[in-house]
Design an enzyme around this catalytic site. Structure first.
Site, PDB file in Angstrom:
ATOM      1  N   GLU A  92      -4.005  -6.971  13.060  1.00 46.81           N
ATOM      2  CA  GLU A  92      -3.474  -6.887  11.697  1.00 46.81           C
ATOM      3  C   GLU A  92      -1.971  -6.612  11.693  1.00 46.81           C
ATOM      4  O   GLU A  92      -1.218  -7.149  10.895  1.00 46.81           O
ATOM      5  CB  GLU A  92      -4.220  -5.780  10.940  1.00 46.81           C
ATOM      6  N   ASP A 100       0.793  -1.237   0.000  1.00 47.79           N
ATOM      7  CA  ASP A 100       0.000   0.000   0.000  1.00 47.79           C
ATOM      8  C   ASP A 100       0.828   1.291   0.000  1.00 47.79           C
ATOM      9  O   ASP A 100       1.224   1.784  -1.039  1.00 47.79           O
ATOM     10  CB  ASP A 100      -0.974  -0.032   1.184  1.00 47.79           C
TER      11      ASP A 100
END
Length: 814
Positions: free
Chosen positions: A775, A578
């Site tokens: 996460e 990302d």
């Protein structure tokens, strides 16, 4: 359990018969395929729900559990649980133990509603229509709940597609007493019966005058025919039924003499035929009931006694098998790590779901994959705004999701990491997932990187992220799993006991490892999947190729350079990393070292599989490609000044230029196994990993160097946090270096032992404190952050705990 024993015996006979002729292989393939489908037919395959069962059929019977407190008038809106959500007052939830073939036990610590919910799911395959299943739902009040605490439970049943489903029970117009039975029939399921038992629990008694018409000790059933667009919207359907009941109370009693909330929110009892059925029960205190699905083709209907026996047997088998498959090594042998490991793995496996529906694809933009003009990212943005996408499909996907509350859908690059632990437990399930992904591949070799199938899945995704583009790639992590399967198959050849002997050992279902236990069966899978892998590989090399000749770059090969398509000024979502820093401004002449490394991994894996299959011409071609990639990694991406691999771009003078943001991108040639044990570049890579002022932390390897000017800036998604998949790849390669003769063996061994312990301790401590896996993890404190209940690739810690502690045997080369 008799039917399950027959299933095992039948497969034992099939496997032990051997595969000496081609005809025998086809029979074995068909039989194992049939029994795999039966044993995996039903499951909690709606992972977006706290508990939702469905089959692996496009149009299926499925069910979902809802509950909430019902003390105040706002409770029905504020406290109803159905879809997994972040931010609810839940201390932790998930599977404590789970096997996809047999079932398992899930606990939900609902602090906000002052109740703990346990769902014990079991299934008995067989009968030709997927067999039977049951769930025992148990609610126990938490310590801070009053004894008369009231809980409302809804059980939702939907029959998609053609079929009949009719509610039956004993009682009167006010509600049913005792069990509620549904008689069903559909083409794929045949005849079946679904029973919600009376169970145990106290029901509230009211003293309001409305009590005569709204008693608390009856079961309410509302049957209806709803549209395809509405049938998945269980919560709105429940509210739709409750609204007229509440309006009736307000009209007749006003605000002066209102009855208690549990009597206000009671839907009308209207049982009958339909494709949508809502069951409502109200309890005062703790409760327990079963939902039992019995397929007519399975013969005997399941009873409550059968469910009790099956839950006990399933739990015992899981415990025995877990300690055998994942034999934790020092320093993780304590019982607390067993409980932790079972939870992490069970939630990973319990997050496997089946999805079906259409997805948004924009093919009008596909010819522009070269993105060759300066300012290409702005052109891409404008193309997206033209909204040329269309719904395509339907597709179906069998996949393990990263996070049930936040990412309940398929992610291509996550899947390879998900399957690493699952493959240790159930290789045949792993192969089913892999086949499912490759069944979504188009004729060119493109697989949508994020699969958002159907309107229910799209509700969890912002509109701007729903569209998939056929020139966008994603890290091909499935190659890691397929190559591992090939290596395990090759090692097991000729070393296994005979069919009957291996099937009676321990508690293993023969279907867990049928493709490893039988060489011909495993090789048949590889031969069928290889052309699909090759098509995907060719697609990568065509669509993601970078420009070497156009900028007169000096390199061993004029072909092996790669660039992620789909980047913006601040992101390359397709890379999976990302917001990781990349060259600025974006340029069509960029080359990305992580993508080159992934193509190298694909090449290496395909070469090894082709060798195992005896495909000599492919081996020669792939060997040549791999040699070119290894040379070009050094020619195009190695910075001697910075001592690491870097992305490349084109400077103001149209010259090749390296842009070094030390971090995960720098480690990719190492992480995918492309560095030799005696390569000086390996030594410098280890120095970078172990430098506490750059990547090393007490909690794992940072995503970006502390010395980078962009460390911790912006979204700070991949700009400092610790991520388990990248750390797992580092751990694996450190272990590989530690096991080979070479000058860096001792250093790698020490780093491996320390990093493995740091990572497990980080995830364990946060799990113990919060009840969740996360996460990513904070590099300074080790705290879990971002998405909670992220039991996708974070569950790789289970594999790490089962890895051997390096003992230091052997010597370094001087």
């Amino acid at each position: 359990m008799a039917r399950f024993i027959q299933l095992v015996a039948a497969l034992a006979a099939t496997l032990s018969a051997g595969t000496s002729a081609t005809g025998d292989l086809s029979v074995l393939t068909a039989e194992v395929g049939r029994q795999n489908n039966e044993s995996l037919f039903w499951g909690p395959y709606k992972p977006n729900l706290y508990f939702g069962v469905r089959s692996r059929l496009p149009e299926s019977l499925w069910t979902g559990l809802m509950w909430g407190r019902i003390e105040d008038y706002t409770d029905v809106k504020d406290g109803l649980r159905y879809t997994c959500e972040q931010g609810e007052d839940i201390r932790g939830y998930g599977w404590d133990e789970y096997d996809a073939r047999n079932g398992g036990i899930q606990t939900i610590h609902d602090q906000g509603n002052k109740i703990d919910i346990t769902t014990s799911f079991v299934k008995v395959p067989g009968g030709g229509n997927g067999g039977s299943w049951a769930v025992r739902v148990k609610g126990e009040l938490r310590e801070d709940a009053p004894a008369n605490h009231k809980i409302v439970v809804y059980y939702y049943i939907a029959q998609e597609g053609e079929g009949e489903l009719v509610a039956r029970g004993s009682g009167d117009e006010l509600g049913y007493k005792g069990d509620v039975t549904f008689a069903g029939k559909s083409k794929p399921l045949g005849d079946y019966k679904l029973v919600m038992t009376e169970g145990r629990g106290k029901h509230p008694v009211g003293d309001h005058e409305i009590s005569a018409s709204r008693p608390g000790d009856v079961v309410l059933v509302h049957s209806a025919v709803v549209s395809e667009d509405a049938i998945w919207q269980a919560v709105p359907l429940v509210f739709q039924k409750l609204q007229p009941a509440a309006a009736d109370v307000q009209e007749n009693y006003g605000m002066e003499n209102p009855p208690p909330a549990w009597q206000v929110y009671r839907m009308a009892h209207q049982p009958g035929s339909g494709n949508s059925h809502i069951i409502q029960r109200t309890y005062e205190g703790s409760f327990e009931f079963d939902v039992i699905f019995s397929s007519a083709s399975a013969g005997k209907e399941l009873t409550e006694e059968d469910v009790t026996e099956a839950i006990s047997a399933t739990s015992s088998a899981f415990a025995d098998r877990f300690s055998s498959i994942f034999e934790f090594k020092a320093p993780f042998k304590a019982e607390k790590y067993q409980q932790f490991g079972k939870s992490m793995f069970s939630n990973l496996l319990g997050g496997v779901g089946y999805f079906y529906g259409k997805q948004m694809i924009d093919r009008s933009y596909a010819p522009e994959y070269d993105e060759e003009n300066e300012g290409f990212w702005e052109e891409a943005r404008q193309a997206r705004e033209r909204r040329s996408q269309a719904l395509e499909g339907p597709y179906e996907l069998f996949t393990s999701v990263p996070s049930r509350p936040f990412f309940p859908r398929g992610f291509l690059w996550d899947e390879g990491f998900h399957l690493a632990p699952i493959a240790e437990w159930d290789m045949d399930l792993t192969l089913e997932v892999i086949k499912s992904w490759y069944n979504t591949m188009d004729d060119d070799g493109w697989i949508p990187r994020e699969q958002i199938l159907g309107p229910e899945a799209r509700t969890k995704v912002p509109e701007e992220f729903q569209v998939q583009y056929p020139h966008y790639a994603n890290p091909p992590t499935l190659f890691l799993v397929i190559e591992d399967f090939m290596e395990r198959l090759r090692k097991s050849n000729g070393t296994l006991p005979s069919g009957k002997e291996k099937l009676v050992q321990g508690s293993r279902n023969p279907l867990h490892m049928a493709h490893l236990d039988n060489m011909e069966l495993g090789e048949d899978f590889l031969r069928k999947i290889y052309p699909l892998l090759k098509r995907q590989y060719d697609w990568f090399r065509k669509t993601q190729r970078g420009d070497i000749k156009g900028y007169d770059r000096e390199a061993y090969s004029s072909k092996e350079g790669y660039r992620w398509r789909g980047r913006s000024e601040s992101h390359i979502l397709t890379s999976g990393l990302d917001d990781y820093p990349r060259p600025q401004p974006p340029h069509p002449g960029e080359l990305h070292v992580d993508l080159m490394s992934w193509v190298g991994l694909m090449t290496k894996s395909l070469k090894n599989i082709a060798e195992a299959l005896g495909m000599e011409e492919d081996v020669r071609d792939l060997t040549k490609n791999l040699d070119a990639i290894e040379h070009n990694l050094n020619d195009l991406h190695w910075s001697e000044k910075d001592g690491c691999y870097c992305d490349a771009t084109i400077d103001d003078f149209e010259e090749h230029k390296l842009v070094c943001h030390k971090g995960y991108v720098s480690l990719f040639p190492f992480m995918v196994g492309l560095l030799k044990a005696n390569d000086p570049k390996l030594g410098k890579t280890l120095d970078l990993i172990g430098d506490e002022e750059q990547l090393w932390s007490p909690h794992g390897i940072r995503s970006l160097s502390k010395q980078d000017e962009l460390y911790g800036t912006g979204e700070n998604y991949w700009r400092s946090p610790i991520w388990m998949p990248m750390n797992y790849m580092v751990v694996k390669q450190l272990q590989n270096v530690a096991e080979q003769e070479g000058p860096y063996r001792s250093k790698a061994r020490d780093m491996y032992n320390k990093l493995r312990k740091n990572l497990v301790d980080t995830v364990f401590k946060s799990w113990e404190e919060t009840g969740f896996a996360w996460e990513q993890y904070n590099p300074e404190t080790g705290a879990g952050q971002r998405t909670q209940h992220f039991t996708g690739w974070t569950s790789l810690v289970v594999k790490m705990m089962a890895m051997d502690e390096s003992s230091g045997h052997g010597r370094d080369e001087l």
